[in-house]
Structures are given as C-alpha cells and as structure tokens.
Design a protein around this motif. Sequence first.
Motif, short mmCIF file in Angstrom:
data_model
loop_
_atom_site.label_atom_id
_atom_site.label_comp_id
_atom_site.label_asym_id
_atom_site.label_seq_id
_atom_site.Cartn_x
_atom_site.Cartn_y
_atom_site.Cartn_z
N LEU A 63 44.91 53.94 38.38
CA LEU A 63 45.09 52.59 38.21
C LEU A 63 44.06 51.64 38.38
CD1 LEU A 63 48.57 52.18 39.25
CD2 LEU A 63 47.89 51.92 36.84
N VAL A 64 43.28 52.03 39.56
CA VAL A 64 41.83 51.48 39.81
C VAL A 64 40.83 51.51 38.80
CG1 VAL A 64 39.85 51.45 41.52
CG2 VAL A 64 42.19 51.41 42.16
N THR A 65 40.98 53.03 38.24
CA THR A 65 39.71 53.19 37.24
C THR A 65 40.06 52.31 35.81
OG1 THR A 65 39.29 55.59 38.12
CG2 THR A 65 38.77 55.11 35.80
N ARG A 117 37.94 45.52 33.21
CA ARG A 117 36.94 44.50 33.55
C ARG A 117 35.79 44.71 32.91
NH1 ARG A 117 38.21 44.42 38.81
NH2 ARG A 117 38.75 42.20 38.85
N ALA A 118 35.21 45.89 32.62
CA ALA A 118 34.09 46.11 31.98
C ALA A 118 34.28 45.60 30.56
CB ALA A 118 33.42 47.40 32.20
N GLY A 119 35.32 45.45 29.76
CA GLY A 119 35.71 45.11 28.44
C GLY A 119 35.82 46.37 27.56
N ARG A 120 35.96 47.53 28.02
CA ARG A 120 36.34 48.74 27.44
C ARG A 120 37.39 48.89 26.34
NH1 ARG A 120 33.34 53.15 29.60
NH2 ARG A 120 34.03 54.14 27.69
#
Length: 89
Positions: free
Chosen positions: A43-45, A51-54
């Motif tokens: 979940l953290v990943t 957050r990085a827009g992936r």
Amino acid sequence: MDGVAREYSDALNREVTYCDISPDDWERELKRAGLADHLTRYLVTMAELNRAGRYDRVAAGVERVTGRPAMSVREFVLHHADEFGGRRS
C-alpha cells in the motif's frame, strides 16, 4: 485525487474531500491498524506511485476483457453507495 473526491461527492450527494497524507504518516497508520508487513509495503508503494502520477491514464483493458466499457468512479460509487455510508437525499 481531488477529482476522485468530487466524483464520490457527486455520487453520494455529500462532501467528500481528499487529504494528502505524508508517506511516513500513511505507513505509520497502516502499521497501527495491524496490517501485515507485506500489505503495508504494498500500500505504501501504491501510494508512492500514485503520488508520482503513475496511474494518471485511461486504459481499455476492462472493455477488452469484459466487452463493456469500465464504469466511472461516480458510477461505481453509486452502485455501491451503501458500502460508502449511503447516499444523502
């Protein structure tokens, strides 16, 4: 994510807001909730990738597999409103 929160708000007829939680706070709260370490790491990943827009893209995989277009977030929430605390009138 603010747009997703607006979709929830529209579907549930009540205000839903997005709160940006720091990765450290997110991990700490997941651990506090008692999740298994491997699930917490996953979940953290996923949050870091988001957050990085992936995940900011649209794909046709659902339609290829099911023969029907994917539901929008709003449609999904409408179909499952009770699981999100119900729709307000």
